[in-house]
Design an enzyme around this catalytic site. Structure first.
Site, PDB file in Angstrom:
ATOM      1  N   LYS A   1      36.105  44.970  -5.639  1.00  0.00           N
ATOM      2  CA  LYS A   1      36.262  44.913  -7.099  1.00  0.00           C
ATOM      3  C   LYS A   1      35.842  46.239  -7.759  1.00  0.00           C
ATOM      4  O   LYS A   1      35.435  47.178  -7.083  1.00  0.00           O
ATOM      5  CB  LYS A   1      35.461  43.733  -7.644  1.00  0.00           C
TER       6      LYS A   1
HETATM    7  C1  LIG Z   1      41.325  36.163  -9.903  1.00  0.00           C
HETATM    8  C2  LIG Z   1      40.105  35.947  -9.058  1.00  0.00           C
HETATM    9  N1  LIG Z   1      39.285  34.928  -9.343  1.00  0.00           N
HETATM   10  C3  LIG Z   1      38.173  34.696  -8.638  1.00  0.00           C
HETATM   11  C4  LIG Z   1      37.823  35.485  -7.573  1.00  0.00           C
HETATM   12  C5  LIG Z   1      36.621  35.126  -6.768  1.00  0.00           C
HETATM   13  O1  LIG Z   1      35.692  36.120  -6.649  1.00  0.00           O
HETATM   14  P1  LIG Z   1      34.802  36.205  -5.310  1.00  0.00           P
HETATM   15  O2  LIG Z   1      35.644  36.768  -4.237  1.00  0.00           O
HETATM   16  O3  LIG Z   1      33.695  37.134  -5.726  1.00  0.00           O
HETATM   17  O4  LIG Z   1      34.299  34.837  -5.009  1.00  0.00           O
HETATM   18  C6  LIG Z   1      38.628  36.583  -7.246  1.00  0.00           C
HETATM   19  C7  LIG Z   1      38.249  37.511  -6.171  1.00  0.00           C
HETATM   20  O5  LIG Z   1      38.719  37.670  -5.134  1.00  0.00           O
HETATM   21  C8  LIG Z   1      39.807  36.805  -7.989  1.00  0.00           C
HETATM   22  O6  LIG Z   1      40.635  37.814  -7.686  1.00  0.00           O
END
Ligand SMILES: Cc1ncc(COP(=O)(O)O)c(C=O)c1O
Length: 377
Positions: free
Chosen positions: A184
């Site tokens: 990210k």
């Molecule tokens: C649109 C979206 N929502 C939620 C997430 C979830 O984040 P994480 O991977 O930190 O759990 C991601 C990340 O991959 C995402 O791209």
């Protein structure tokens, strides 16, 4: 040339030393580092530090926000089908039903007309996704939420360091959830944060990230923990560790530099690719948006062929995302025409801080070369 990666972390000596320093202190779990990271995120956005709660993933952030609002069985949450399955899993983990909505063809943001048509007496919340880091239409989501008395949990996984009308994301809104996973806009290894000024929700979430143990966060910040306590609500093991926070704190210092580079790459891609007939770009403002992903639409039915061509040239690409309403767990009995069309067109190009200008040119040339050969220009 080495393979050009779609995405990656950018880690320097600073992050390595910060982790070593936590390891040396032999206090790896949640403690002072996490409190400092929360304080520094708050300062960066321009909000009170009580409004920031760090957790171990962006998915946990979304889940905690929903659970903290007592959203559960029998409730519905509106969400675009074109998102990472994390948004859906966070909703269904509460027992609530994710209701799939269509998106705009121009920017892949949730379609407000389709969204409004899917509101029922069971709808409790809207989860708009900042697709490709874009949240320009979020004010219209809040207009609908006010009209129907709904909560809003913004899936801002892509949006750390972005602005809307020149204001940092997180400065305004009901609940905003960031992800700090490895790829990210900044990372804490894995990680996430919930931003809200709702003080009741803050306390629920703060406790719920530590198994529902009341006021344990405050003790852990001081290197202590609760030995006698009460638990009133379901909790989870979702807290952030000092190791993660140490990485995040160093990344935060670099956030604006990271953002500038990502914006520059997006502007270069846009300038070079906008002239191509078979490609349409999303309608995005890279003055405000720090792109986590750079998505193009391949409109001549050759997306998969182009993807294979780029891989042959050593260029990784992605597809963000396959629609969730196609999945067995979330299958809908209705179609979402724009999402279904886009799912065959979207292609994500390499985007990360360390991508060099010559690598961007190489990607652009490989795309141009593909279309030139195909149409014999
Ligand atoms: C649109 C979206 N929502 C939620 C997430 C979830 O984040 P994480 O991977 O930190 O759990 C991601 C990340 O991959 C995402 O791209």
């Amino acid at each position: 040339m080495n393979r050009i990666r779609l995405s990656k972390s950018s880690i320097g000596q600073e992050e390595k030393l910060a982790v070593l320093s936590v390891l040396d202190k032999e206090f790896l779990g949640m403690g002072l580092e996490v409190q400092l990271f929360e304080r520094e995120i708050a300062k960066y956005i321009g909000i009170d530090e009580s409004n920031v709660i760090c957790v171990n993933t962006g998915t946990a952030a979304l889940h905690l926000a929903l659970a903290g609002m007592d959203i559960s069985h029998g409730d519905e949450v509106l969400v675009p089908s074109l998102t990472y399955v994390a948004s859906y899993q966070a909703i269904s983990a509460t027992g609530a039903q994710p209701v799939s909505c269509d998106v705009n063809e121009s920017d892949c943001f949730i379609d407000l007309i389709d969204l409004e048509a899917r509101i029922t007496s069971k709808t409790k919340a809207i989860m708009p996704v900042h697709y490709g880091s874009n949240s320009a239409q979020i004010p219209l989501i809040y207009e609908l939420a006010n009209k129907y008395n709904l909560r809003v949990i913004e899936d801002a996984a892509h949006s750390f360091t972005c602005t809307r009308n020149s204001k940092k994301i997180g400065l305004e809104g009901d609940v905003i959830c960031f992800s700090f996973d490895g790829i990210k806009n900044i990372t804490s290894g894995e990680g996430g944060a919930i931003i809200t000024s709702d003080s009741n929700l803050q306390q629920r979430i703060r406790d719920a990230r530590l198994l529902g143990v009341e006021n344990d966060s405050e003790r852990r910040y001081n290197g202590e923990r609760s030995w006698t306590f009460d638990v009133q609500h379901q909790g989870f093991r979702y807290h952030m560790s000092n190791i993660m926070a140490a990485i995040g704190r160093e990344q935060l210092k670099k956030a604006d530099n990271f953002a500038k580079r990502r914006k520059d790459i997006a502007k270069k891609y846009s300038a070079e690719l906008s002239e191509l007939k078979s490609i349409t770009l999303l309608d995005l403002d890279f003055e405000e948006i720090t792109p986590h992903i750079f998505v193009i639409k391949v409109t001549d039915d050759t997306r998969d062929e182009l993807k294979a061509h780029l891989l042959e040239k050593g260029i990784e690409t992605g597809i963000h995302y396959q629609p969730n309403h196609y999945l067995t767990l979330y299958k809908s009995n209705y179609s979402l025409p724009v999402t279904e069309l886009l799912s065959k067109q979207i292609l994500t190009l390499p985007m990360h801080f360390d991508l060099s200008d010559s690598e961007v040119s190489y990607v652009v040339d490989a795309i141009k070369d593909y279309f030139n050969k195909k149409y014999n220009f």
